[in-house]
Design a protein around this motif. Sequence first.
Motif, PDB file in Angstrom:
ATOM      1  N   SER A  39      11.978   0.887   2.743  1.00  0.00           N
ATOM      2  CA  SER A  39      13.255   1.136   3.408  1.00  0.00           C
ATOM      3  C   SER A  39      14.042  -0.163   3.558  1.00  0.00           C
ATOM      4  CB  SER A  39      13.013   1.748   4.790  1.00  0.00           C
ATOM      5  OG  SER A  39      12.456   0.770   5.662  1.00  0.00           O
ATOM      6  N   GLU A  40      15.292  -0.035   3.895  1.00  0.00           N
ATOM      7  CA  GLU A  40      16.130  -1.211   4.146  1.00  0.00           C
ATOM      8  C   GLU A  40      15.591  -2.002   5.334  1.00  0.00           C
ATOM      9  OE1 GLU A  40      20.796  -2.329   5.151  1.00  0.00           O
ATOM     10  OE2 GLU A  40      20.289  -0.296   4.511  1.00  0.00           O
ATOM     11  N   ILE A  41      15.070  -1.296   6.322  1.00  0.00           N
ATOM     12  CA  ILE A  41      14.493  -1.956   7.510  1.00  0.00           C
ATOM     13  C   ILE A  41      13.268  -2.774   7.103  1.00  0.00           C
ATOM     14  CG2 ILE A  41      13.288  -1.543   9.699  1.00  0.00           C
ATOM     15  CD1 ILE A  41      15.220   0.863  10.074  1.00  0.00           C
ATOM     16  N   GLU A  42      12.377  -2.192   6.288  1.00  0.00           N
ATOM     17  CA  GLU A  42      11.186  -2.912   5.836  1.00  0.00           C
ATOM     18  C   GLU A  42      11.575  -4.118   4.987  1.00  0.00           C
ATOM     19  OE1 GLU A  42       7.941   0.686   5.451  1.00  0.00           O
ATOM     20  OE2 GLU A  42       9.616   0.633   4.041  1.00  0.00           O
ATOM     21  N   PHE A  43      12.555  -3.912   4.111  1.00  0.00           N
ATOM     22  CA  PHE A  43      13.016  -5.034   3.287  1.00  0.00           C
ATOM     23  C   PHE A  43      13.547  -6.153   4.168  1.00  0.00           C
ATOM     24  CE2 PHE A  43      16.470  -7.403   1.356  1.00  0.00           C
ATOM     25  CZ  PHE A  43      15.855  -7.905   0.220  1.00  0.00           C
ATOM     26  N   ASN A  44      14.440  -5.815   5.090  1.00  0.00           N
ATOM     27  CA  ASN A  44      15.058  -6.837   5.944  1.00  0.00           C
ATOM     28  C   ASN A  44      14.028  -7.583   6.784  1.00  0.00           C
ATOM     29  OD1 ASN A  44      17.648  -6.318   4.998  1.00  0.00           O
ATOM     30  ND2 ASN A  44      18.091  -4.835   6.610  1.00  0.00           N
ATOM     31  N   SER A  92      12.773  -2.692  -3.141  1.00  0.00           N
ATOM     32  CA  SER A  92      13.930  -2.099  -2.468  1.00  0.00           C
ATOM     33  C   SER A  92      14.804  -1.334  -3.455  1.00  0.00           C
ATOM     34  CB  SER A  92      14.745  -3.206  -1.781  1.00  0.00           C
ATOM     35  OG  SER A  92      15.890  -2.672  -1.171  1.00  0.00           O
ATOM     36  N   LYS A  93      15.086  -1.948  -4.605  1.00  0.00           N
ATOM     37  CA  LYS A  93      15.913  -1.288  -5.626  1.00  0.00           C
ATOM     38  C   LYS A  93      15.262  -0.009  -6.153  1.00  0.00           C
ATOM     39  CE  LYS A  93      18.553  -5.221  -7.369  1.00  0.00           C
ATOM     40  NZ  LYS A  93      19.860  -4.671  -7.055  1.00  0.00           N
ATOM     41  N   VAL A 127       7.517 -13.487  -4.218  1.00  0.00           N
ATOM     42  CA  VAL A 127       7.396 -12.358  -3.280  1.00  0.00           C
ATOM     43  C   VAL A 127       8.782 -11.803  -2.953  1.00  0.00           C
ATOM     44  CG1 VAL A 127       6.732 -11.663  -0.945  1.00  0.00           C
ATOM     45  CG2 VAL A 127       5.215 -13.121  -2.277  1.00  0.00           C
ATOM     46  N   VAL A 128       9.739 -12.689  -2.713  1.00  0.00           N
ATOM     47  CA  VAL A 128      11.095 -12.239  -2.389  1.00  0.00           C
ATOM     48  C   VAL A 128      11.672 -11.418  -3.540  1.00  0.00           C
ATOM     49  CG1 VAL A 128      13.468 -13.022  -1.926  1.00  0.00           C
ATOM     50  CG2 VAL A 128      11.540 -14.090  -0.740  1.00  0.00           C
ATOM     51  N   LYS A 187       0.815  -1.225   0.000  1.00  0.00           N
ATOM     52  CA  LYS A 187       0.000   0.000   0.000  1.00  0.00           C
ATOM     53  C   LYS A 187       0.842   1.267   0.000  1.00  0.00           C
ATOM     54  CE  LYS A 187      -4.099  -2.120   1.845  1.00  0.00           C
ATOM     55  NZ  LYS A 187      -4.917  -2.453   2.970  1.00  0.00           N
ATOM     56  N   ILE A 188       2.128   1.149   0.350  1.00  0.00           N
ATOM     57  CA  ILE A 188       2.992   2.339   0.339  1.00  0.00           C
ATOM     58  C   ILE A 188       3.725   2.501  -0.995  1.00  0.00           C
ATOM     59  CG2 ILE A 188       3.289   2.304   2.848  1.00  0.00           C
ATOM     60  CD1 ILE A 188       6.161   1.288   2.366  1.00  0.00           C
ATOM     61  N   PHE A 189       3.574   1.534  -1.902  1.00  0.00           N
ATOM     62  CA  PHE A 189       4.193   1.664  -3.216  1.00  0.00           C
ATOM     63  C   PHE A 189       3.520   2.823  -3.958  1.00  0.00           C
ATOM     64  CE2 PHE A 189       5.419  -3.128  -3.873  1.00  0.00           C
ATOM     65  CZ  PHE A 189       6.142  -3.102  -2.695  1.00  0.00           C
TER      66      PHE A 189
END
Length: 119
Positions: free
Chosen positions: A93-98, A87-88, A79-80, A28-30
Amino acid sequence: MEIGFKFEKLIIWQKAMDFGEDIDALAKIFPTNELYNLSSQIKRAADSIALNISEGAIGQTNPEFKKFMGYSIRSLAEVVTCLHKASKRKYISEIEFNEQYENAFNLMNMMVAFKKKIQ
């Protein structure tokens, strides 16, 4: 008498359901220009994980269940890949990705182990 479907008792199904909801919230944030592209793709793939587990569990044979577990595993890999794309493109964010990557990794390990246990 306890009412319910046998797949609802499966931890992998429960985790897949939660993961799907987490991915839905993340998508939803995309940006809106991704509504019919990456947002749709990641949400459909995430939902497909639990859908295939439930469909396979209802099947009459274990080979059929293994086949649907394979579909679920492939959907999780999709999904991954979408997470990497997001991310790219700096949608997350990096935190959300991780966080979601770790969730996916743990779910994948559970699903692969479960698939191996199906006789």
